[in-house]
Design an enzyme around this catalytic site. Sequence first.
Site, PDB file in Angstrom:
ATOM      1  N   ASP A 163      42.976  38.114  48.386  1.00 21.91           N
ATOM      2  CA  ASP A 163      42.964  37.071  47.546  1.00 21.91           C
ATOM      3  C   ASP A 163      42.586  37.625  46.107  1.00 21.91           C
ATOM      4  O   ASP A 163      43.202  37.371  44.982  1.00 21.91           O
ATOM      5  CB  ASP A 163      42.253  35.827  47.701  1.00 21.91           C
TER       6      ASP A 163
ATOM      7  N   GLY B 135      38.736  49.296  24.958  1.00 19.60           N
ATOM      8  CA  GLY B 135      37.748  50.718  24.904  1.00 19.60           C
ATOM      9  C   GLY B 135      36.378  49.864  24.840  1.00 19.60           C
ATOM     10  O   GLY B 135      36.128  48.630  24.893  1.00 19.60           O
TER      11      GLY B 135
ATOM     12  N   ASP C  33      36.851  46.643  32.449  1.00 19.96           N
ATOM     13  CA  ASP C  33      37.196  47.698  31.390  1.00 19.96           C
ATOM     14  C   ASP C  33      36.400  49.169  31.662  1.00 19.96           C
ATOM     15  O   ASP C  33      35.016  48.805  31.805  1.00 19.96           O
ATOM     16  CB  ASP C  33      36.896  47.169  29.798  1.00 19.96           C
ATOM     17  N   GLU C  34      36.974  49.988  32.358  1.00 13.77           N
ATOM     18  CA  GLU C  34      36.550  51.209  32.757  1.00 13.77           C
ATOM     19  C   GLU C  34      35.441  51.698  31.621  1.00 13.77           C
ATOM     20  O   GLU C  34      34.616  52.653  31.642  1.00 13.77           O
ATOM     21  CB  GLU C  34      37.369  52.097  33.340  1.00 13.77           C
TER      22      GLU C  34
ATOM     23  N   GLU D 190      33.563  50.600  29.522  1.00 13.73           N
ATOM     24  CA  GLU D 190      32.198  49.892  29.264  1.00 13.73           C
ATOM     25  C   GLU D 190      31.069  50.792  29.807  1.00 13.73           C
ATOM     26  O   GLU D 190      31.514  51.152  31.050  1.00 13.73           O
ATOM     27  CB  GLU D 190      32.147  48.527  29.773  1.00 13.73           C
TER      28      GLU D 190
ATOM     29  N   HIS E 267      30.767  36.063  36.081  1.00 14.65           N
ATOM     30  CA  HIS E 267      31.713  35.172  35.178  1.00 14.65           C
ATOM     31  C   HIS E 267      33.175  35.391  35.315  1.00 14.65           C
ATOM     32  O   HIS E 267      33.794  34.216  35.499  1.00 14.65           O
ATOM     33  CB  HIS E 267      31.391  35.777  33.630  1.00 14.65           C
ATOM     34  N   GLU E 268      33.867  36.563  35.714  1.00 15.93           N
ATOM     35  CA  GLU E 268      35.004  36.702  35.955  1.00 15.93           C
ATOM     36  C   GLU E 268      35.197  36.010  37.154  1.00 15.93           C
ATOM     37  O   GLU E 268      36.709  35.299  37.261  1.00 15.93           O
ATOM     38  CB  GLU E 268      35.485  38.190  36.114  1.00 15.93           C
TER      39      GLU E 268
ATOM     40  N   HIS F  36      36.659  32.568  36.702  1.00 17.54           N
ATOM     41  CA  HIS F  36      38.071  32.553  36.373  1.00 17.54           C
ATOM     42  C   HIS F  36      38.837  32.637  37.513  1.00 17.54           C
ATOM     43  O   HIS F  36      39.818  31.818  37.893  1.00 17.54           O
ATOM     44  CB  HIS F  36      38.293  33.526  35.310  1.00 17.54           C
TER      45      HIS F  36
ATOM     46  N   HIS G  20      36.416  28.617  30.177  1.00 18.74           N
ATOM     47  CA  HIS G  20      35.318  29.015  29.464  1.00 18.74           C
ATOM     48  C   HIS G  20      34.710  27.721  29.097  1.00 18.74           C
ATOM     49  O   HIS G  20      35.030  26.759  28.982  1.00 18.74           O
ATOM     50  CB  HIS G  20      35.514  29.723  28.262  1.00 18.74           C
TER      51      HIS G  20
ATOM     52  N   ASP H 221       7.312  25.534  26.806  1.00 16.19           N
ATOM     53  CA  ASP H 221       6.117  26.318  27.853  1.00 16.19           C
ATOM     54  C   ASP H 221       5.332  26.977  26.774  1.00 16.19           C
ATOM     55  O   ASP H 221       4.077  27.148  27.134  1.00 16.19           O
ATOM     56  CB  ASP H 221       7.078  27.228  28.453  1.00 16.19           C
TER      57      ASP H 221
END
Lengths: 85, 365
Positions: free
Chosen positions: B57, B75, B97-98, B100, B117-118, B121, B127, B186
């Site tokens: 999936d 990039g 993104d490779e 990163e 996070h992804e 989605h 968001h 605090d």
Amino acid sequence: FPVAPEEAEDEGKTLQLVENYLQNFYNLQKDHQPHLRNKDENPLAAKLKEMQAFFGLEVTGKPDLDTLEIMKKPRCGIPDIGQYV
Amino acid sequence: FTAGNPKWKRNNLTYRILNYTPKMRQADVDKAIQKALSVWSNVTPLTFRKVEDKEADIMISFAYRDHQDNSPFDGPNGQLAHAFQPGEGIGGDVHLDEEEAWTKDGRGYNLFIVIAHELGHSLGLSHSNDPGALMYPTYSYTDPNEFLLPQDDIDGIQAIYGQSNDAVQPTGPITPQACDPNLTFDAITTLRGEKIFFKGRYMLRKHPARTETELNFISLFWPKLPSGIQAAYENVERDEVLLFKEDKYWVLRGYDIAPGYPKPIYRLGFPKTVKRVNAAYNDETTGKTYFFTADRYWRYDENKKSMDHGYPKKIVSKFGKIGRVDAAFQKDGYVYFFRGTTQFQFDPHTKRIVRQMKSISWFNC
């Protein structure tokens, strides 16, 4: 006074950054005419306001410093509004 | 929610890792992905099973620039990743993104945080505009060991898939609102003219020249600091801020954490019976620092770098009926003590409480 060249270049870069950001994440149509004064609000300014409202920034419709700072932040590639198919 | 409210029709989903980034050990990538999946399975009836050699999936892959999905990567930095809403084929897939700098800690971009996070989605969330939410669009680092899925994200995903099957429903942290009358702190300190209010993993920053209060993660400025700072004070003379949590303390020199910290609080002269410091402030006129623990206070001589003798003493003996102190700071000669949603303005010369205010009185609400 005439804008000094590098200022003009900065302005160009800023506009490019803003346009790209709003096209990628706020559904700004690529063919919008940001410089034509038509009767409706400039679509770019309208989208900018939408982005500023989403991030809880002051809604000015202008690429102020706080807005540009957010636009430069690393982020997810999914748009903040609209459909991503 | 994503427009059209797409959702998976099954609760038992599958995932597959198509390739790996060379920047991390494969085991660390696997671990980050499993932890990211458990963020969502812990709060819903969803389950995730890893498959190796068939369509899953959720297909997870690292990709370069244009990778044939009409959404090329850009990039390093900028867009870090994207994912597709639930559905057949590319639906549910996560692309990273490779280019990163993927890591498992606070350097570069933490893979766990981005994938978690992804996956939101992939499961149908869009968001959130809650700055503390995992589904907020911009990246912010949180130590994975301290990560708790915020309530905003729990509410969102449970609205789609229902609650968890656990007897006790999980809850998550709520993002502080500066003008929330129930807001407590605090710790509080001044820092080069600004005031920093610590709350959980957040800091509310108030600059005298700006009307609005800025909310940030503590980790945005100081990734090495833990959340839940319990006490803090500024030594203006030395341009240092000391920050306390449990039995440790850190020193900020200027805006940077000084090397060699944290150190045990016992170096300051506390006995081993003291396990944590609740509040602290530095008296600029006397150079003495006051520490508050439970119902007592200590006095530390910054010049001699030692605790004064004859302490601890009862708070009430010097500061009156302010009770236990959550946080304190000094400004313009007055000391401001915070307890819950109440704030006391104390005049050290007359030794009187001259005013009582709301805790959020500094935020122009």
